[in-house]
Design a protein around this motif. Structure first.
Motif, PDB file in Angstrom:
ATOM      1  N   GLU A  87       0.824  -1.208   0.000  1.00 54.79           N
ATOM      2  CA  GLU A  87       0.000   0.000   0.000  1.00 54.79           C
ATOM      3  C   GLU A  87       0.863   1.266   0.000  1.00 54.79           C
ATOM      4  N   ARG A  88       2.015   1.183  -0.697  1.00 55.94           N
ATOM      5  CA  ARG A  88       2.920   2.324  -0.903  1.00 55.94           C
ATOM      6  C   ARG A  88       3.441   2.915   0.408  1.00 55.94           C
ATOM      7  N   ARG A  89       3.737   2.021   1.321  1.00 56.09           N
ATOM      8  CA  ARG A  89       4.330   2.428   2.587  1.00 56.09           C
ATOM      9  C   ARG A  89       5.591   1.595   2.826  1.00 56.09           C
ATOM     10  N   TYR A  90       6.545   2.183   3.600  1.00 59.05           N
ATOM     11  CA  TYR A  90       7.845   1.543   3.800  1.00 59.05           C
ATOM     12  C   TYR A  90       8.285   1.706   5.257  1.00 59.05           C
ATOM     13  N   ALA A  91       8.859   0.636   5.806  1.00 64.24           N
ATOM     14  CA  ALA A  91       9.487   0.700   7.121  1.00 64.24           C
ATOM     15  C   ALA A  91      10.949   1.064   6.902  1.00 64.24           C
ATOM     16  N   VAL A  92      11.385   2.147   7.495  1.00 68.77           N
ATOM     17  CA  VAL A  92      12.745   2.648   7.311  1.00 68.77           C
ATOM     18  C   VAL A  92      13.498   2.463   8.620  1.00 68.77           C
ATOM     19  N   GLY A  93      14.552   1.647   8.577  1.00 68.74           N
ATOM     20  CA  GLY A  93      15.254   1.263   9.788  1.00 68.74           C
ATOM     21  C   GLY A  93      16.505   2.073  10.059  1.00 68.74           C
ATOM     22  N   TYR A  94      16.584   2.616  11.282  1.00 69.49           N
ATOM     23  CA  TYR A  94      17.773   3.299  11.766  1.00 69.49           C
ATOM     24  C   TYR A  94      18.530   2.326  12.667  1.00 69.49           C
ATOM     25  N   ALA A  95      19.832   2.194  12.464  1.00 65.73           N
ATOM     26  CA  ALA A  95      20.617   1.250  13.248  1.00 65.73           C
ATOM     27  C   ALA A  95      20.553   1.585  14.732  1.00 65.73           C
ATOM     28  N   ILE A  96      20.303   0.589  15.558  1.00 64.31           N
ATOM     29  CA  ILE A  96      20.346   0.781  17.005  1.00 64.31           C
ATOM     30  C   ILE A  96      21.737   1.265  17.415  1.00 64.31           C
ATOM     31  N   ASP A  97      22.757   0.668  16.807  1.00 66.62           N
ATOM     32  CA  ASP A  97      24.147   1.092  17.006  1.00 66.62           C
ATOM     33  C   ASP A  97      24.811   1.113  15.630  1.00 66.62           C
ATOM     34  N   PRO A  98      25.106   2.293  15.080  1.00 66.85           N
ATOM     35  CA  PRO A  98      25.697   2.369  13.735  1.00 66.85           C
ATOM     36  C   PRO A  98      26.992   1.585  13.580  1.00 66.85           C
ATOM     37  N   LEU A 122      22.890  -5.446  15.234  1.00 67.07           N
ATOM     38  CA  LEU A 122      22.019  -5.423  16.404  1.00 67.07           C
ATOM     39  C   LEU A 122      20.576  -5.134  16.036  1.00 67.07           C
ATOM     40  N   GLY A 123      20.354  -4.656  14.799  1.00 67.30           N
ATOM     41  CA  GLY A 123      18.987  -4.426  14.357  1.00 67.30           C
ATOM     42  C   GLY A 123      18.656  -2.957  14.211  1.00 67.30           C
ATOM     43  N   SER A 124      17.374  -2.692  14.017  1.00 64.69           N
ATOM     44  CA  SER A 124      16.916  -1.353  13.672  1.00 64.69           C
ATOM     45  C   SER A 124      15.724  -0.925  14.515  1.00 64.69           C
ATOM     46  N   GLN A 145      10.542   4.715  15.960  1.00 64.61           N
ATOM     47  CA  GLN A 145      10.083   4.352  17.306  1.00 64.61           C
ATOM     48  C   GLN A 145       9.552   2.927  17.412  1.00 64.61           C
ATOM     49  N   TYR A 146       9.604   2.157  16.323  1.00 68.39           N
ATOM     50  CA  TYR A 146       8.995   0.831  16.336  1.00 68.39           C
ATOM     51  C   TYR A 146      10.056  -0.259  16.200  1.00 68.39           C
ATOM     52  N   VAL A 147       9.929  -1.298  17.043  1.00 66.19           N
ATOM     53  CA  VAL A 147      10.849  -2.430  16.974  1.00 66.19           C
ATOM     54  C   VAL A 147      10.316  -3.523  16.053  1.00 66.19           C
ATOM     55  N   GLU A 148       9.011  -3.529  15.802  1.00 69.11           N
ATOM     56  CA  GLU A 148       8.388  -4.488  14.892  1.00 69.11           C
ATOM     57  C   GLU A 148       7.371  -3.742  14.036  1.00 69.11           C
ATOM     58  N   VAL A 149       7.371  -4.039  12.726  1.00 71.36           N
ATOM     59  CA  VAL A 149       6.391  -3.460  11.812  1.00 71.36           C
ATOM     60  C   VAL A 149       5.912  -4.572  10.886  1.00 71.36           C
ATOM     61  N   GLY A 150       4.611  -4.764  10.797  1.00 74.30           N
ATOM     62  CA  GLY A 150       4.057  -5.797   9.919  1.00 74.30           C
ATOM     63  C   GLY A 150       3.890  -5.289   8.502  1.00 74.30           C
ATOM     64  N   PHE A 159      20.797 -16.451  20.728  1.00 74.42           N
ATOM     65  CA  PHE A 159      21.243 -16.024  19.401  1.00 74.42           C
ATOM     66  C   PHE A 159      22.086 -14.758  19.516  1.00 74.42           C
ATOM     67  N   PRO A 160      23.424 -14.879  19.378  1.00 71.75           N
ATOM     68  CA  PRO A 160      24.265 -13.679  19.350  1.00 71.75           C
ATOM     69  C   PRO A 160      24.007 -12.912  18.055  1.00 71.75           C
ATOM     70  N   PHE A 161      23.669 -11.638  18.150  1.00 69.37           N
ATOM     71  CA  PHE A 161      23.364 -10.855  16.963  1.00 69.37           C
ATOM     72  C   PHE A 161      24.569 -10.827  16.026  1.00 69.37           C
ATOM     73  N   GLY A 162      24.302 -11.096  14.758  1.00 72.28           N
ATOM     74  CA  GLY A 162      25.358 -11.135  13.765  1.00 72.28           C
ATOM     75  C   GLY A 162      25.905 -12.524  13.505  1.00 72.28           C
ATOM     76  N   ALA A 163      25.544 -13.499  14.342  1.00 70.75           N
ATOM     77  CA  ALA A 163      26.037 -14.864  14.163  1.00 70.75           C
ATOM     78  C   ALA A 163      25.260 -15.576  13.060  1.00 70.75           C
ATOM     79  N   ALA A 164      25.853 -16.647  12.539  1.00 69.27           N
ATOM     80  CA  ALA A 164      25.181 -17.432  11.503  1.00 69.27           C
ATOM     81  C   ALA A 164      23.960 -18.139  12.063  1.00 69.27           C
ATOM     82  N   HIS A 165      24.040 -18.561  13.300  1.00 68.89           N
ATOM     83  CA  HIS A 165      22.891 -19.197  13.964  1.00 68.89           C
ATOM     84  C   HIS A 165      23.111 -19.128  15.466  1.00 68.89           C
ATOM     85  N   GLY A 166      22.060 -19.398  16.203  1.00 73.38           N
ATOM     86  CA  GLY A 166      22.146 -19.415  17.646  1.00 73.38           C
ATOM     87  C   GLY A 166      22.439 -20.814  18.170  1.00 73.38           C
TER      88      GLY A 166
END
Length: 438
Positions: free
Chosen positions: A117-128, A133-135, A151-156, A308-315
């Motif tokens: 519906e022409r909307r986008y979730a734009v992620g800012y790095a938690i730690d650049p 670590l995610g967005s 301000q959102y940690v999850e967006v559907g 799950f360590p962030f950035g690892a191949a698997h937990g």
């Protein structure tokens, strides 16, 4: 060799190295492309790579270059926009382009996800400096205008003008202008809300429930597991951090309240209910449990976890079985099943060694890795057999999970302490149990 999904009756397939084709639903080749990579069709354009290590650009269905190669990553177009990345290293620089290659959102973000519906979730790095670590997400429109702050940690995804978002504490709906949707419920926890016919499915903190649009609970999972009266197991939740979530068991109904408190504290410890800061973690942890076995006065609880360590191949998954005597609160060890002085380690090690050698289902075990079991080897009991298992990587590759070996009691009966508390806890006759509880 490879085939993509159909879009508008067409799909991209790989014919061989450096050869792709666009086919119709009858399998006819509409066009071939002599490139190292060609991605999915969207809005009449396809992402492509001329050389295996080259940049990405876009071609049209006839193979003509429309947007010259200049991106380190390029996704298919949809609704006149495509997500691209220009970063040359692990520090992402995601942007959003139109069909001419013009940036609608400049390439400077840790993540961008189309929401429909022409909307986008734009992620800012938690730690650049640690983008893995995610967005934290904001919502923007197709013109690059921001409708919310980050301000959102999850967006559907948008569906009929609504999108589910979580701010780290609560989950709720926004409308197409990214405003709180009126007359729609909000719930505690992080996850997604999905409108399904006349109900709203709530998938929050790894539990599913259903609400009416008014917020009235239609169905939710039971948090109390009834055993034989007076015993039951209550599920409690521990969530000190958005990345740390544990569901853990607590026993109720034991006659000795002090023993019950002591047993429940042990269960909290085994479930990894421990002090965790509220700040950003370098990992995520989830824990859960289920009843593995219950008979007589023996309750076996399977406690599972995933770190799950962030950035690892698997937990790394974990699995612990707590065997609790509901009369006394005692936690049984493997040695408690056997007669004092019996060399149960040697007996079990030899049985498992034979299974590895003779049973084809254990072909995955690393050659020469099995050296026998430890005195405190992980185990669990069932009505008919003892099960001994190993953790990932102990004797087999990660994908093998927890290699498990079934040992029928009949095979080891000479060394089992049949008059011991462990064996008796799940073999004592009901009349004997009633007599001892009276």
């Amino acid at each position: 060799m490879e085939a993509g999904d159909f879009a508008d009756g067409k799909a991209v397939v790989k014919l061989g190295e450096g050869r792709y084709a666009l086919i119709d639903t009858a399998g006819r080749q509409l066009q071939t492309y002599p490139y190292a990579f060609v991605g999915g069709l969207g809005d009449g354009l396809l992402p492509f790579r001329q050389e295996a290590e080259g940049d990405y650009g876009y071609i049209d269905e006839q193979g003509r270059v429309v947007i010259k190669p200049q991106f380190t990553m390029a996704l298919p177009f949809a609704e006149g926009r495509a997500v691209v990345n220009t970063a040359a290293d692990y520090k992402n620089k995601y942007g959003l382009i139109d069909r001419s290659g013009r940036f609608v959102l400049k390439p400077s973000y840790n993540d961008i996800r189309p929401l429909g519906e022409r909307r986008y979730a734009v992620g800012y790095a938690i730690d650049p400096e640690q983008p893995f670590l995610g967005s934290i997400y904001a919502i923007a429109d197709e013109q690059g205008r921001f409708l919310t702050q980050a301000q959102y940690v999850e967006v559907g995804e948008y569906n009929n003008g609504l999108v589910s978002v979580s701010d780290g504490t609560r989950t709720f709906f926004l409308d197409r202008l990214a405003r709180r949707a009126p007359h729609m419920p909000a719930v505690e926890g992080v996850g997604t809300l999905t409108v399904m016919d006349s109900l709203i499915q709530v998938n929050v903190d790894q539990r599913i429930s259903y609400l009416a649009p008014s917020g009235r609970v239609v169905w939710k999972p039971n948090t109390v597991i009834d055993l034989t009266p007076p015993y039951r197991v209550r599920e409690l939740k521990y969530k000190p951090n958005k990345d740390y979530l544990v569901y853990y068991p607590q026993i109720e109904g034991m006659k000795d309240s002090a023993a019950e408190r002591k047993a429940n504290e042990r269960l909290r410890q085994l479930s990894q209910v421990k002090p965790v800061g509220s700040g950003q973690l370098g990992y995520s942890y989830t824990g859960d449990f289920e009843i593995g076995f219950y008979r007589g006065q023996l309750l076996s609880l399977e406690l599972t976890g995933y770190n799950f360590p962030f950035g690892a191949a698997h937990g790394m998954p974990t699995r612990i079985y707590a065997h609790v005597d509901l009369r006394t609160g005692q936690f049984y060890a493997l040695s408690d099943l056997f007669k004092p002085g019996s060399d149960y380690v040697k007996v079990l090690s030899e049985i498992i060694g034979r299974q590895i050698k003779n049973d084809p289902q254990y072909d995955y075990v690393f050659p020469d890795s099995y050296k026998g079991i430890a005195p405190n080897q992980p185990f669990y009991v069932k009505e008919e057999a003892l099960y001994v298992y190993f953790n990932p990587y102990d004797i087999a590759p990660y994908v093998a999970g927890f290699p498990t070996f079934r040992i029928p009691y009949a095979e080891i009966m000479p060394i089992i302490a049949t008059d011991g508390a462990f064996w008796q806890s799940f073999h004592r006759q009901p009349s004997e149990v009633a007599k001892r509880l009276s």
